[in-house]
Design an enzyme around this catalytic site. Structure first.
Site, short mmCIF file in Angstrom:
data_model
loop_
_atom_site.label_atom_id
_atom_site.label_comp_id
_atom_site.label_asym_id
_atom_site.label_seq_id
_atom_site.Cartn_x
_atom_site.Cartn_y
_atom_site.Cartn_z
N ALA A 13 0.80 -1.22 0.00
CA ALA A 13 0.00 0.00 0.00
C ALA A 13 0.83 1.27 0.00
O ALA A 13 0.30 2.35 -0.25
CB ALA A 13 -0.94 0.01 1.21
N ARG A 18 10.54 7.95 -1.67
CA ARG A 18 11.95 8.05 -2.07
C ARG A 18 12.19 7.56 -3.49
O ARG A 18 13.25 7.80 -4.06
CB ARG A 18 12.84 7.28 -1.08
CG ARG A 18 13.10 8.05 0.21
CD ARG A 18 14.00 7.28 1.14
NE ARG A 18 13.27 6.27 1.89
CZ ARG A 18 13.83 5.36 2.68
NH1 ARG A 18 15.15 5.33 2.81
NH2 ARG A 18 13.10 4.48 3.32
N LYS A 25 5.00 2.10 -5.91
CA LYS A 25 6.33 1.58 -5.60
C LYS A 25 6.50 0.13 -5.99
O LYS A 25 7.51 -0.26 -6.59
CB LYS A 25 6.61 1.76 -4.10
CG LYS A 25 7.93 1.20 -3.62
CD LYS A 25 8.05 1.36 -2.12
CE LYS A 25 9.35 0.81 -1.60
NZ LYS A 25 9.46 0.94 -0.13
N GLN A 76 -6.33 -0.33 1.87
CA GLN A 76 -5.92 0.43 3.05
C GLN A 76 -5.99 1.90 2.67
O GLN A 76 -5.07 2.46 2.09
CB GLN A 76 -4.50 0.05 3.51
CG GLN A 76 -4.10 0.72 4.82
CD GLN A 76 -2.63 0.49 5.17
OE1 GLN A 76 -1.83 0.12 4.31
NE2 GLN A 76 -2.28 0.69 6.44
N TYR A 369 10.01 -6.86 -46.43
CA TYR A 369 8.91 -6.76 -45.48
C TYR A 369 7.81 -7.74 -45.86
O TYR A 369 7.28 -7.70 -46.99
CB TYR A 369 8.32 -5.34 -45.44
CG TYR A 369 7.07 -5.27 -44.60
CD1 TYR A 369 7.13 -5.43 -43.22
CD2 TYR A 369 5.82 -5.11 -45.19
CE1 TYR A 369 5.99 -5.40 -42.45
CE2 TYR A 369 4.66 -5.08 -44.43
CZ TYR A 369 4.75 -5.22 -43.04
OH TYR A 369 3.62 -5.21 -42.28
N ALA A 426 11.85 -10.18 -61.32
CA ALA A 426 12.35 -9.06 -60.53
C ALA A 426 11.75 -7.75 -61.00
O ALA A 426 11.48 -7.56 -62.19
CB ALA A 426 13.87 -9.01 -60.64
#
Length: 463
Positions: A13, A18, A25, A76, A369, A426
């Site tokens: 919680a 810091r 956190k 909480q 691609y 090609a």
């Protein structure tokens, strides 16, 4: 003898000021996974059921991340200390009778072996409370364990400790095993008449002793595993320790890491024996690597299944793809999500794929691609070929049959289907289906104007 039931509560919680972050956190990552993942995973491995996470700061974000973890959540709303946090779980654990394991969401380095010993000792001693402790050379800032043999008399905070108590080197890690429902009854008697106005979990020990209950402590063999993470420096140190632990285990299982300090391998990644991993490789998420693979420097693999004998060459990136046996990828190839290679495929330098399915033996050696495509067996895709799969509104598929030869610099304008055994000249732009065993050429007629270049040079010289 009946087996003792186990439940777990993970405290998650806190804001972690810091960390200087808007992210909760416990969602900051250690070796590729949020910190809270590790204690929650341990609780699951220890067969704790239910597993509850106490959330507060950023509660909705934490709950969303853990939505598929099998954990329950307890809010909480005010952070009034660890005793208050555990007290918030009392209603969710009403009727639970057994051992309650309390873990911290910001302590990612705990080992299962340590918790196995803690739980076994707690249950064999029939203790009301057993605290995990650590012997440290520099105990400054930690609560000290005051013992009388096996019995823990109290945990004293440093600011309240006498000179003799401050000299003690056994500290409280904040990890506990409690007897339930005793712990919740004891928490009802815990007050907040202190400078911080918080409910201290350590007060439960005094209540247990006053009631004639046993209070025990077990020291971890490695104090570093109980280290909490409170700032970015500690976060990085925990990541280094976790990767080192993980990499050592992989090497003992038969994986070669050329430089273990620069191999970044997430906890869920699986790797087969005799695979060789070069420096600077990142293996992330739900990835599996087969046996006898070679992974060169700078490769990134995320959420992929890679079969045996695959060679991933330098700088390649693979995401959400399946790579069959004996494929060669790269260098500098990019396999995007939905790519499936059946096996014995080659995708060379600067080839990009997306939702492309290649049958066995199909290859594209360079500068290509392939998107939204199905490519048959033993197809050769020439340099510079692209599937033009997007018309600005919808995506369309290109389907190429077996044994097709595609020359260089071909554009397939999807949707288009190429029959087996055909040859695409090609430089062609293919806009219509091609039947089997046909030759398709789609280029403008070559025109030669003799002497044109010489005349242009003379014209410039006269100016």
């Amino acid at each position: 003898m009946n087996k003792i039931q186990r439940a777990a509560v993970i405290l998650a919680a806190g804001q972690g000021t810091r960390m200087k972050s808007s992210r909760p956190k416990v969602l900051h990552e250690v070796a590729g996974m949020p910190m809270v993942y590790y204690p929650l995973q341990l609780a699951a491995e220890l067969h704790c059921d239910p597993r509850l996470v106490v959330v507060g700061h950023g509660a909705a974000t934490v709950e969303a991340y853990l939505a598929d973890s099998g954990a329950g959540f307890v809010r909480q709303e005010e952070q009034l200390g660890t005793g208050h946090a555990l007290r918030c779980a009392a209603e969710a654990l009403a009727g639970f009778n057994g051992t309650l394991l309390l873990l911290c969401g910001d302590v990612p380095l705990l080992r299962r072996e340590t918790l196995d010993r803690l739980l076994a000792y707690h249950e064999s001693e029939q203790a009301a409370v057993t605290v995990l402790t650590a012997e440290v050379a520099e105990p400054r800032g930690y609560g000290r364990i005051v013992r009388a043999g096996a019995e823990v008399l109290r945990i004293v905070e440093e600011k309240d400790a006498s000179a003799e108590e401050q000299a003690l080197r056994e500290i409280n890690t904040g990890i506990y095993a409690f007897a339930a429902p005793f712990v919740f009854a004891a928490l009802e008697a815990v007050g907040c008449n202190n400078a911080q106005g918080e409910y201290y979990l350590t007060d439960v020990l005094a209540i247990a002793r006053q009631g004639g209950e046993r209070v025990r402590a077990l020291a971890t063999d490695d104090p570093a595993e109980a280290q909490g993470v409170n700032d970015r420096v500690q976060l990085a140190a925990a990541g280094v320790a976790m990767r080192r632990r993980r990499n050592e285990a992989l090497m003992r299982e038969g994986v070669t890491l050329v430089d273990p300090e620069t191999a970044y391998i997430d906890p869920a990644v699986r790797i087969g024996t005799d695979t060789v991993i070069a420096p600077g490789v990142h293996l992330q998420g739900n990835t599996s690597i087969g046996r006898d693979c070679r992974i060169e420097p700078g490769v990134v693999v995320r959420d992929c299944q890679v079969a045996d004998g695959v060679h991933l060459k330098a700088g390649s990136v693979l995401e959400g793809s399946q790579v069959g046996a004996a494929c060669a990828i790269g260098p500098m190839a990019h396999l995007r999500p939905g790519t499936v290679l059946a096996g014995h495929n080659k995708l060379g330098n600067f080839v990009e794929t997306k939702k492309a399915i290649l049958a066995e033996g199909a290859q594209a050696s360079h500068l290509t691609y392939l998107g939204d495509a199905e490519i048959g067996r033993n197809v050769n895709i020439g340099c510079g070929t692209i599937t033009c799969n997007y018309d600005g509104v919808n995506k369309h598929r290109t389907i190429i049959g077996d044994n097709v030869f595609v020359g260089s610099d071909v554009q397939f304008i999807a949707p288009v289907r190429i029959g087996s055994g055909s040859l695409i000249g090609a430089g062609s732009t293919i806009t219509r289906d091609v039947p089997e065993d046909a030759l398709a050429i789609a280029r403008s007629e070559q025109k030669i104007v003799e002497g044109w270049a010489a005349r242009k040079r003379k014209a410039r010289e006269k100016k």
